[in-house]
Every structure is written in structure tokens, then in C-alpha cells.
Design an enzyme around this catalytic site. Structure first.
Site, PDB file in Angstrom:
ATOM      1  N   GLY A 118       0.809  -1.233   0.000  1.00 32.16           N
ATOM      2  CA  GLY A 118       0.000   0.000   0.000  1.00 32.16           C
ATOM      3  C   GLY A 118       0.830   1.265   0.000  1.00 32.16           C
ATOM      4  O   GLY A 118       1.903   1.323  -0.605  1.00 32.16           O
ATOM      5  N   VAL A 119       0.333   2.254   0.736  1.00 25.66           N
ATOM      6  CA  VAL A 119       1.026   3.555   0.737  1.00 25.66           C
ATOM      7  C   VAL A 119       2.386   3.432   1.425  1.00 25.66           C
ATOM      8  O   VAL A 119       3.361   4.086   1.054  1.00 25.66           O
ATOM      9  CB  VAL A 119       0.138   4.656   1.366  1.00 25.66           C
ATOM     10  CG1 VAL A 119      -0.023   4.468   2.863  1.00 25.66           C
ATOM     11  CG2 VAL A 119       0.671   6.036   1.049  1.00 25.66           C
ATOM     12  N   ASP A 120       2.477   2.535   2.396  1.00 26.59           N
ATOM     13  CA  ASP A 120       3.752   2.271   3.091  1.00 26.59           C
ATOM     14  C   ASP A 120       4.810   1.825   2.083  1.00 26.59           C
ATOM     15  O   ASP A 120       5.937   2.343   2.043  1.00 26.59           O
ATOM     16  CB  ASP A 120       3.506   1.173   4.136  1.00 26.59           C
ATOM     17  CG  ASP A 120       4.632   1.044   5.151  1.00 26.59           C
ATOM     18  OD1 ASP A 120       4.555   0.109   5.974  1.00 26.59           O
ATOM     19  OD2 ASP A 120       5.568   1.855   5.133  1.00 26.59           O
ATOM     20  N   SER A 145      -5.741   3.502   7.421  1.00 23.67           N
ATOM     21  CA  SER A 145      -6.467   2.294   7.843  1.00 23.67           C
ATOM     22  C   SER A 145      -7.595   1.844   6.929  1.00 23.67           C
ATOM     23  O   SER A 145      -8.205   0.796   7.202  1.00 23.67           O
ATOM     24  CB  SER A 145      -7.057   2.449   9.262  1.00 23.67           C
ATOM     25  OG  SER A 145      -6.048   2.208  10.227  1.00 23.67           O
ATOM     26  N   THR A 146      -7.917   2.603   5.868  1.00 25.80           N
ATOM     27  CA  THR A 146      -9.076   2.218   5.045  1.00 25.80           C
ATOM     28  C   THR A 146      -8.696   1.311   3.882  1.00 25.80           C
ATOM     29  O   THR A 146      -9.529   0.996   3.031  1.00 25.80           O
ATOM     30  CB  THR A 146      -9.789   3.470   4.485  1.00 25.80           C
ATOM     31  OG1 THR A 146      -8.885   4.171   3.626  1.00 25.80           O
ATOM     32  CG2 THR A 146     -10.284   4.359   5.606  1.00 25.80           C
ATOM     33  N   GLY A 147      -7.459   0.859   3.837  1.00 20.65           N
ATOM     34  CA  GLY A 147      -7.033  -0.093   2.801  1.00 20.65           C
ATOM     35  C   GLY A 147      -6.928  -1.479   3.394  1.00 20.65           C
ATOM     36  O   GLY A 147      -7.930  -2.070   3.831  1.00 20.65           O
TER      37      GLY A 147
HETATM   38  N1  APR Z   1      -0.712   7.750  -2.207  1.00 22.17           N
HETATM   39  C1  APR Z   1      -1.814   7.988  -1.449  1.00 22.17           C
HETATM   40  N2  APR Z   1      -2.606   7.018  -0.964  1.00 22.17           N
HETATM   41  C2  APR Z   1      -2.269   5.741  -1.273  1.00 22.17           C
HETATM   42  C3  APR Z   1      -1.135   5.402  -2.047  1.00 22.17           C
HETATM   43  C4  APR Z   1      -0.336   6.482  -2.518  1.00 22.17           C
HETATM   44  N3  APR Z   1       0.768   6.275  -3.252  1.00 22.17           N
HETATM   45  N4  APR Z   1      -1.081   4.039  -2.166  1.00 22.17           N
HETATM   46  C5  APR Z   1      -2.158   3.558  -1.505  1.00 22.17           C
HETATM   47  N5  APR Z   1      -2.880   4.569  -0.974  1.00 22.17           N
HETATM   48  C6  APR Z   1      -4.125   4.539  -0.225  1.00 22.17           C
HETATM   49  C7  APR Z   1      -4.966   3.300  -0.329  1.00 22.17           C
HETATM   50  O1  APR Z   1      -5.664   3.273  -1.568  1.00 22.17           O
HETATM   51  C8  APR Z   1      -5.899   3.525   0.859  1.00 22.17           C
HETATM   52  O2  APR Z   1      -6.920   4.429   0.492  1.00 22.17           O
HETATM   53  O3  APR Z   1      -3.818   4.615   1.169  1.00 22.17           O
HETATM   54  C9  APR Z   1      -4.986   4.211   1.877  1.00 22.17           C
HETATM   55  C10 APR Z   1      -4.529   3.319   3.021  1.00 22.17           C
HETATM   56  O4  APR Z   1      -4.364   1.987   2.528  1.00 22.17           O
HETATM   57  P1  APR Z   1      -3.097   1.084   2.940  1.00 22.17           P
HETATM   58  O5  APR Z   1      -1.888   1.604   2.289  1.00 22.17           O
HETATM   59  O6  APR Z   1      -3.487  -0.336   2.687  1.00 22.17           O
HETATM   60  O7  APR Z   1      -2.929   1.333   4.509  1.00 22.17           O
HETATM   61  P2  APR Z   1      -3.764   0.758   5.747  1.00 22.17           P
HETATM   62  O8  APR Z   1      -5.162   0.391   5.383  1.00 22.17           O
HETATM   63  O9  APR Z   1      -3.538   1.766   6.838  1.00 22.17           O
HETATM   64  O10 APR Z   1      -2.997  -0.597   6.102  1.00 22.17           O
HETATM   65  C11 APR Z   1      -1.697  -0.503   6.623  1.00 22.17           C
HETATM   66  O11 APR Z   1      -0.784  -1.965   4.983  1.00 22.17           O
HETATM   67  O12 APR Z   1       0.900  -1.424   3.562  1.00 22.17           O
HETATM   68  C12 APR Z   1       0.616  -2.064   4.731  1.00 22.17           C
HETATM   69  O13 APR Z   1       2.616  -1.827   6.022  1.00 22.17           O
HETATM   70  C13 APR Z   1       1.275  -1.385   5.903  1.00 22.17           C
HETATM   71  O14 APR Z   1       0.720  -3.152   7.384  1.00 22.17           O
HETATM   72  C14 APR Z   1       0.384  -1.839   7.020  1.00 22.17           C
HETATM   73  C15 APR Z   1      -0.995  -1.814   6.387  1.00 22.17           C
END
Ligand code: APR
Length: 172
Positions: free
Chosen positions: A32-34, A117-119
Site C-alpha cells: 500500500g502507501v507504506d 487504515s481504510t485499505g
Molecule cells: N498515495 C496515497 N494514498 C495511497 C497510495 C499512494 N501512493 N497508495 C495507496 N494509498 C491509499 C490506499 O488506496 C488507501 O486508500 O492509502 C490508503 C490506506 O491503505 P493502505 O496503504 O493499505 O494502509 P492501511 O489500510 O492503513 O494498512 C496498513 O498496509 O501497507 C501495509 O505496512 C502497511 O501493514 C500496514 C498496512
């Protein structure tokens, strides 16, 4: 008085003082964004995260942005949604509040947030968006008064719609 803007885009391209990373408690990267933030920041970001020894859910820790256009990255693990009966709303609010306060404490005036948290963590978007905006507005009005602009950077249309509607409904 800080402004809150909802935009569509990729948070790794934002040339702001700080971008917020929706991390996990290890702070050692993920998907994801991480994953996108670590990819764009380069390997020094992970090297800077290692000595931080992780981060508790709802807490926040700060590192430089390295190859990112943003000066800092504020890392916060949001809650994993279970059933809404495990303090998930309070923990999500903590992530937004603590991240903004930490950015302000480090002299930041412009901060970009993803939808925490919404992903992968499955927090319902319709609950998360108003909660996030209420928390951010309350924080800029009380403790993070140095903040000038907050952007919520939405990666998809559904997220942008949810946050745009929540902003319109926010009491001013
Ligand atoms: N820019 C902005 N938003 C993004 C990007 C980006 N490049 N990539 C993904 N997102 C959005 C996703 O579409 C979602 O709307 O960020 C939001 C959060 O989604 P996740 O990245 O899945 O984060 P989260 O739901 O908080 O889950 C965190 O996921 O990646 C792993 O290491 C992380 O274990 C942790 C978990």
C-alpha cells in the site's frame, strides 16, 4: 486558520513539509502507501526506521523524507478494523492527532495525509472520513496551531468522494 483540502493523487509526489505514512507497528515497510513511500524515499528510509524500534498503534514517529520531495515522513500505524468494539475509532483519531502534532512540533506548516487504515486494515471509509476530518480540525484549533495547510491525498475516486462529502458536512 489552517485549510483542509481533499485531492486525488499519489502522496509520494507531494512537495510538502511532511507526508504521513499509514505504516504498521514494525515500521519496517509493507505494501500500500507504506510500500510506495519506502520505494520513493529510497533505502535510507528503512535504515532510519530500524532504530525507532517500531511504533504502537495510534502513535507516531518522524524521519527525514530522503529522496521524497517532502522534508519529513511521519509514520503512524492505524488500527486494524475488527468490529468497531476494540477502540478502533479512538485509535484512528489518535493516529491523525498524534501525526499532526508531531509534524507541528517539528516546524511543519504543510502536511499531507493518506486515508489511514481504510485499505489493508479495512476500516470502513464512511466512518473513517468524518472521524479523520473532525480530529484534524480539532487538533489545528487546539494544539497544532502552527499548521497552515492539510491535504488528504486520495488514491482512488471512492476515497476522494468520501472525504469530499465529509468535508462538506464538517461543522465550521
Ligand atoms: N498515495 C496515497 N494514498 C495511497 C497510495 C499512494 N501512493 N497508495 C495507496 N494509498 C491509499 C490506499 O488506496 C488507501 O486508500 O492509502 C490508503 C490506506 O491503505 P493502505 O496503504 O493499505 O494502509 P492501511 O489500510 O492503513 O494498512 C496498513 O498496509 O501497507 C501495509 O505496512 C502497511 O501493514 C500496514 C498496512
Amino acid at each position: 486558520m489552517a485549510t483542509i483540502k481533499i485531492i486525488r493523487g499519489d502522496i509520494t509526489t507531494m512537495a510538502v513539509d511532511a507526508i504521513v505514512n499509514a505504516a504498521n507497528t514494525s515500521l519496517l515497510g509493507g505494501s500500500g502507501v507504506d510500500g510506495a513511500i519506502h520505494q520513493a524515499a529510497g533505502p535510507e528510509l528503512l535504515a532510519a526506521c530500524r532504530p525507532l524500534n517500531g511504533c504502537a498503534t495510534g502513535e507516531a514517529k518522524i524521519t527525514p523524507g530522503f529522496r521524497l520531495p517532502a522534508k519529513y515522513v511521519v509514520h503512524t500505524p492505524g488500527p486494524i478494523w475488527q468490529d468497531g468494539q476494540h477502540d478502533e475509532p479512538q485509535l484512528l483519531a489518535n493516529s491523525y492527532r498524534n501525526s499532526l502534532n508531531l509534524a507541528a512540533e517539528n516546524g511543519c506548516q504543510t502536511v499531507a495525509f493518506p486515508s489511514i487504515s481504510t485499505g489493508v486494515y479495512h476500516f470502513p471509509l464512511k466512518l473513517a472520513a468524518p472521524l479523520a476530518l473532525r480530529t484534524l480540525q480539532e487538533t489545528v484549533n487546539t494544539t497544532a496551531t502552527a499548521i497552515v495547510e492539510i491535504m488528504i491525498v486520495c488514491f482512488d475516486a471512492q476515497t476522494q468522494t468520501a472525504f469530499t462529502e465529509a468535508l462538506a458536512a464538517l461543522p465550521h
